[in-house]
Design a protein around this motif. Structure first.
Motif, PDB file in Angstrom:
ATOM      1  N   UNK A   6       0.835  -1.200   0.000  1.00 35.51           N
ATOM      2  CA  UNK A   6       0.000   0.000   0.000  1.00 35.51           C
ATOM      3  C   UNK A   6       0.871   1.252   0.000  1.00 35.51           C
ATOM      4  N   UNK A   7       0.224   2.395  -0.172  1.00 41.36           N
ATOM      5  CA  UNK A   7       0.964   3.653  -0.289  1.00 41.36           C
ATOM      6  C   UNK A   7       1.664   4.030   1.011  1.00 41.36           C
ATOM      7  N   UNK A   8       1.107   3.648   2.146  1.00 42.26           N
ATOM      8  CA  UNK A   8       1.743   3.953   3.423  1.00 42.26           C
ATOM      9  C   UNK A   8       3.067   3.206   3.562  1.00 42.26           C
ATOM     10  N   UNK A   9       3.088   1.932   3.183  1.00 42.00           N
ATOM     11  CA  UNK A   9       4.326   1.146   3.244  1.00 42.00           C
ATOM     12  C   UNK A   9       5.379   1.708   2.291  1.00 42.00           C
ATOM     13  N   UNK A  10       4.953   2.149   1.118  1.00 41.88           N
ATOM     14  CA  UNK A  10       5.889   2.755   0.166  1.00 41.88           C
ATOM     15  C   UNK A  10       6.472   4.033   0.755  1.00 41.88           C
ATOM     16  N   UNK A  11       5.630   4.847   1.345  1.00 43.89           N
ATOM     17  CA  UNK A  11       6.094   6.086   1.965  1.00 43.89           C
ATOM     18  C   UNK A  11       7.084   5.838   3.087  1.00 43.89           C
ATOM     19  N   UNK A  12       6.811   4.826   3.900  1.00 44.94           N
ATOM     20  CA  UNK A  12       7.721   4.490   4.997  1.00 44.94           C
ATOM     21  C   UNK A  12       9.074   4.020   4.466  1.00 44.94           C
ATOM     22  N   UNK A  13       9.049   3.245   3.389  1.00 48.60           N
ATOM     23  CA  UNK A  13      10.297   2.792   2.771  1.00 48.60           C
ATOM     24  C   UNK A  13      11.103   3.983   2.261  1.00 48.60           C
ATOM     25  N   UNK A  14      10.445   4.890   1.583  1.00 51.00           N
ATOM     26  CA  UNK A  14      11.131   6.070   1.031  1.00 51.00           C
ATOM     27  C   UNK A  14      11.695   6.930   2.157  1.00 51.00           C
ATOM     28  N   UNK A  15      10.922   7.173   3.199  1.00 51.34           N
ATOM     29  CA  UNK A  15      11.404   7.976   4.327  1.00 51.34           C
ATOM     30  C   UNK A  15      12.616   7.314   4.980  1.00 51.34           C
ATOM     31  N   UNK A  16      12.531   6.019   5.193  1.00 47.95           N
ATOM     32  CA  UNK A  16      13.625   5.288   5.826  1.00 47.95           C
ATOM     33  C   UNK A  16      14.909   5.376   4.998  1.00 47.95           C
ATOM     34  N   UNK A  17      14.789   5.167   3.695  1.00 46.04           N
ATOM     35  CA  UNK A  17      15.976   5.219   2.833  1.00 46.04           C
ATOM     36  C   UNK A  17      16.527   6.632   2.738  1.00 46.04           C
ATOM     37  N   UNK A  18      15.646   7.624   2.675  1.00 46.00           N
ATOM     38  CA  UNK A  18      16.107   9.027   2.624  1.00 46.00           C
ATOM     39  C   UNK A  18      16.916   9.346   3.875  1.00 46.00           C
ATOM     40  N   UNK A  19      16.403   8.939   5.028  1.00 48.59           N
ATOM     41  CA  UNK A  19      17.108   9.215   6.281  1.00 48.59           C
ATOM     42  C   UNK A  19      18.413   8.425   6.363  1.00 48.59           C
ATOM     43  N   UNK A  20      18.402   7.176   5.867  1.00 47.23           N
ATOM     44  CA  UNK A  20      19.627   6.368   5.861  1.00 47.23           C
ATOM     45  C   UNK A  20      20.714   7.066   5.052  1.00 47.23           C
ATOM     46  N   UNK A  21      20.295   7.714   3.962  1.00 49.76           N
ATOM     47  CA  UNK A  21      21.250   8.429   3.106  1.00 49.76           C
ATOM     48  C   UNK A  21      21.522   9.850   3.604  1.00 49.76           C
ATOM     49  N   UNK A  22      20.968  10.190   4.748  1.00 44.98           N
ATOM     50  CA  UNK A  22      21.164  11.491   5.390  1.00 44.98           C
ATOM     51  C   UNK A  22      20.758  12.656   4.486  1.00 44.98           C
ATOM     52  N   UNK A  23      19.616  12.498   3.828  1.00 46.34           N
ATOM     53  CA  UNK A  23      19.064  13.559   2.983  1.00 46.34           C
ATOM     54  C   UNK A  23      17.858  14.177   3.675  1.00 46.34           C
TER      55      UNK A  23
END
Length: 74
Positions: A6-23
């Motif tokens: 679902x869109x919520x899971x996609x959003x959580x994945x994107x947020x997590x990866x963005x933060x992992x990359x320190x963006x």
């Protein structure tokens, strides 16, 4: 492999990866060529986000998308 259903899971994945990359959301938006508002809405799971822009954000983060039929063997 991670299953996104679902869109919520996609959003959580994107947020997590963005933060992992320190963006920041602003930095990701600039690099992906999308607006900051779009990144915020995408990360919050807003269902009306445009698929093409979402794919651009995923590509910017180095993430890929695979589609499989339900019940298909991986």
């Amino acid at each position: 492999m991670l299953t996104i259903s679902d869109s919520l899971a996609l959003g959580q994945l994107i947020r997590s990866e963005r933060k992992r990359q320190q963006l920041t959301q602003e930095q990701l938006a600039a690099v992906a060529g999308v607006g900051v508002r779009f990144v915020r809405e995408l990360e919050s799971g807003k269902e009306s986000c445009r698929l093409g822009l979402a794919l651009a954000v995923l590509q910017t983060l180095g993430l890929t998308v695979s589609v499989a039929a339900r019940g298909a063997n991986s």
